[in-house]
Design an enzyme around this catalytic site. Structure first.
Site, PDB file in Angstrom:
ATOM      1  N   TYR A 126      59.373  -7.454  49.962  1.00 18.75           N
ATOM      2  CA  TYR A 126      58.072  -6.884  49.571  1.00 18.75           C
ATOM      3  C   TYR A 126      58.013  -5.466  50.114  1.00 18.75           C
ATOM      4  CZ  TYR A 126      52.988  -6.219  49.370  1.00 18.75           C
ATOM      5  OH  TYR A 126      51.725  -5.744  49.125  1.00 18.75           O
TER       6      TYR A 126
ATOM      7  N   ASP B 162      63.359   0.191  54.245  1.00 20.26           N
ATOM      8  CA  ASP B 162      61.925  -0.031  54.456  1.00 20.26           C
ATOM      9  C   ASP B 162      61.732  -0.672  55.831  1.00 20.26           C
ATOM     10  OD1 ASP B 162      59.290  -0.787  54.475  1.00 20.26           O
ATOM     11  OD2 ASP B 162      59.307  -1.738  52.503  1.00 20.26           O
TER      12      ASP B 162
ATOM     13  N   LYS C  99      52.458   0.043  59.723  1.00 16.46           N
ATOM     14  CA  LYS C  99      52.079  -0.961  60.730  1.00 16.46           C
ATOM     15  C   LYS C  99      52.034  -0.395  62.160  1.00 16.46           C
ATOM     16  CE  LYS C  99      53.473  -4.732  57.658  1.00 16.46           C
ATOM     17  NZ  LYS C  99      52.333  -5.508  57.231  1.00 16.46           N
TER      18      LYS C  99
HETATM   19  N1  PLP Z   1      56.903  -2.706  53.188  1.00 10.57           N
HETATM   20  C1  PLP Z   1      56.985  -3.811  53.935  1.00 10.57           C
HETATM   21  C2  PLP Z   1      58.329  -4.260  54.450  1.00 10.57           C
HETATM   22  C3  PLP Z   1      55.844  -4.544  54.248  1.00 10.57           C
HETATM   23  O1  PLP Z   1      55.944  -5.659  54.992  1.00 10.57           O
HETATM   24  C4  PLP Z   1      54.595  -4.087  53.761  1.00 10.57           C
HETATM   25  C5  PLP Z   1      53.364  -4.850  54.053  1.00 10.57           C
HETATM   26  O2  PLP Z   1      53.355  -5.949  54.512  1.00 10.57           O
HETATM   27  C6  PLP Z   1      54.552  -2.922  52.987  1.00 10.57           C
HETATM   28  C7  PLP Z   1      55.721  -2.253  52.726  1.00 10.57           C
HETATM   29  C8  PLP Z   1      53.245  -2.417  52.449  1.00 10.57           C
HETATM   30  O3  PLP Z   1      52.459  -1.919  53.486  1.00 10.57           O
HETATM   31  P1  PLP Z   1      50.870  -1.808  53.315  1.00 10.57           P
HETATM   32  O4  PLP Z   1      50.327  -3.203  53.300  1.00 10.57           O
HETATM   33  O5  PLP Z   1      50.432  -0.988  54.504  1.00 10.57           O
HETATM   34  O6  PLP Z   1      50.617  -1.087  52.042  1.00 10.57           O
END
Ligand code: PLP
Length: 439
Positions: free
Chosen positions: A144, A239, A271
């Protein structure tokens, strides 16, 4: 046993004025049933709800609360910053300090602040497409990367939890350039690059997936991805929104890229770096980052990007995230992992507990076999989680309301917090053992 009349009342009011009564779907408890708990306050490892129930928190706001909630030093820094004004729409010092901290800890040479992880991955992909002049992107099933249109194909926890097959609202042509591959599958990566190598702008992967449960990359897998991208003129986007500044001071790169001597081209963060406020970032090689406006032609912008309060909270958090804090966090997580696996084994619940450093999750009914991809994660007996979750909640432990999520521990999870969990586990494990697919 906890009761939740005030949460139930608030949920009724929330549903009347917003879809599903929540502002992010996984909060709705759809996978576990029952009423979402409305929290009023949090401190250290503990949450307090609107009915005055207290819980040990194993969600940590889905990752940001590395130090635990309401750390006094972070609160003091925010209080000092707030009185100076909350948003200027100009450059300000805290964003420079936070960028320097990020560059100092990680592989990235240059960094652009945004307000969410979704914005970070969306912008990194646009930049990779602009830099390479190519359109195709490669991602892995079960990873994700936020709710970016082109990245929602087979996107792990949130989408799986709700059983949504695809997402209406994303036109087919938007995902037509997205190639989705099984995780940890080198042959599939080779085949995709063989077929489309000259059209692929980038490959994006969670540095270590935590959104299909925790599925570690096989040894050397990220390096293989970086090398494959380099050979084909594509960019490798790691990511680290979830893993960044959590599994080591530099993120997952501290466990593989740094010791192995390779760097991703672009990295996304979120985060932890916002300390509980909306701050995120993407960064990487200077020559790539220089393609961004105002230096280069790739447009990217944000009214609240680099917000002084959010960057102050993030900076205070990272400055406190030292070797001692990671030591405490890792120790608490290791202890908790053995408490969980011991309780489940004692109750006869077949399971696999997987971790990447201090991030871990449980796969139910798998009998100890490693889970290496999304298909493996989906084959678990997720229905065992529902009674387990509610037994833990009733005993004052707040777990993620989905079997596909990572459990987040903080540096504030002390002996008192761990003993609350240890007391709750045996009955919850028995409930999981007695669970039935239809229950
Ligand atoms: N990338 C990863 C690996 C994530 O776990 C998340 C959210 O859980 C995101 C991107 C998206 O972040 P946000 O919820 O701050 O948009």
């Amino acid at each position: 046993m906890t009761s939740h009349p005030a949460s139930e009342q608030l949920f009724d009011r929330a549903r009347a004025v917003s879809p599903g009564g929540v502002n992010s779907p996984v909060r709705a408890f759809r996978a576990v049933g029952g009423t979402p708990i409305f929290m009023r306050s949090a401190a250290g490892a503990w949450l307090t709800d609107v009915d005055d129930n207290r819980y040990v928190d194993l969600v940590g706001s889905w990752g940001p609360m590395l130090l635990g909630h309401a750390h006094p030093t972070v609160l003091a820094a925010v209080a000092e910053a707030v009185v100076l004004g909350t948003s200027f729409g100009t450059p300000s010092e805290p964003e420079v300090l936070l960028a320097e901290e990020i560059v100092g800890r990680t592989s990235v040479e240059s960094v652009r602040m945004v307000s969410s992880g979704t914005e970070a991955t969306m912008s990194a992909i646009r930049l990779a497409r602009g830099f390479t002049g190519r359109n195709k992107i490669v991602k892995f099933a079960g990873c994700y990367h936020g709710h970016v249109d082109a990245l929602l194909a087979e996107a792990g926890s949130g989408v799986v939890t709700l059983g949504l097959p695809e997402t209406p609202g994303v036109p087919a042509h938007v995902t037509a350039d997205t190639i989705v591959l099984p995780y940890n599958d080198r042959a599939a990566v080779d085949a995709a690059f063989e077929a489309y190598g000259s059209e692929i702008a980038c490959l994006i992967t969670e540095a270590a997936p935590g959104n299909m449960g925790v599925v570690p990359p096989e040894p050397g897998f990220n390096r293989f991805l970086a090398e494959t991208c380099a050979r084909n003129g594509a960019l490798f986007i790691s990511d680290e929104v979830m893993t960044g500044f959590r599994v080591t001071r530099s993120g997952h790169w501290g466990l593989d890229g740094d010791p192995e001597g390779w760097q991703p081209d672009l990295v996304t963060f979120g985060k932890v770096m916002g300390g509980g406020f909306p701050a995120a970032a993407f960064g990487g090689r200077t020559d790539v980052m220089q393609q961004l406006a105002p230096v280069g032609p790739v447009y990217q912008a944000g009214t609240l990007s680099g917000n002084p309060i959010a960057t102050t909270a993030g900076l205070a958090t990272l400055r406190l995230a030292d070797a001692e804090a990671y030591g405490r966090l890792d120790e608490a997580s290791t202890r908790l992992q053995s408490l969980v696996t011991d309780a489940l084994s004692a109750a006869g619940v077949a399971h696999t507990l997987q971790n990447v450093g201090n991030m871990f999750s449980v796969f139910w009914g798998t009998g100890g076999a490693p889970v290496t991809d999304f298909a493996g994660a989906q084959s678990q007996e997720a229905w065992r989680y529902k009674p387990f979750f509610h037994a833990m909640l009733d005993a004052g432990v707040y777990l993620p309301p989905s079997a596909y999520e990572c459990w987040f521990v903080s540096a504030a999870h002390d002996a008192e917090a761990l003993s609350r969990i240890a007391e709750a586990l045996p009955a919850a494990a028995r409930a999981a053992a007695q669970a039935h697919p239809e229950s």
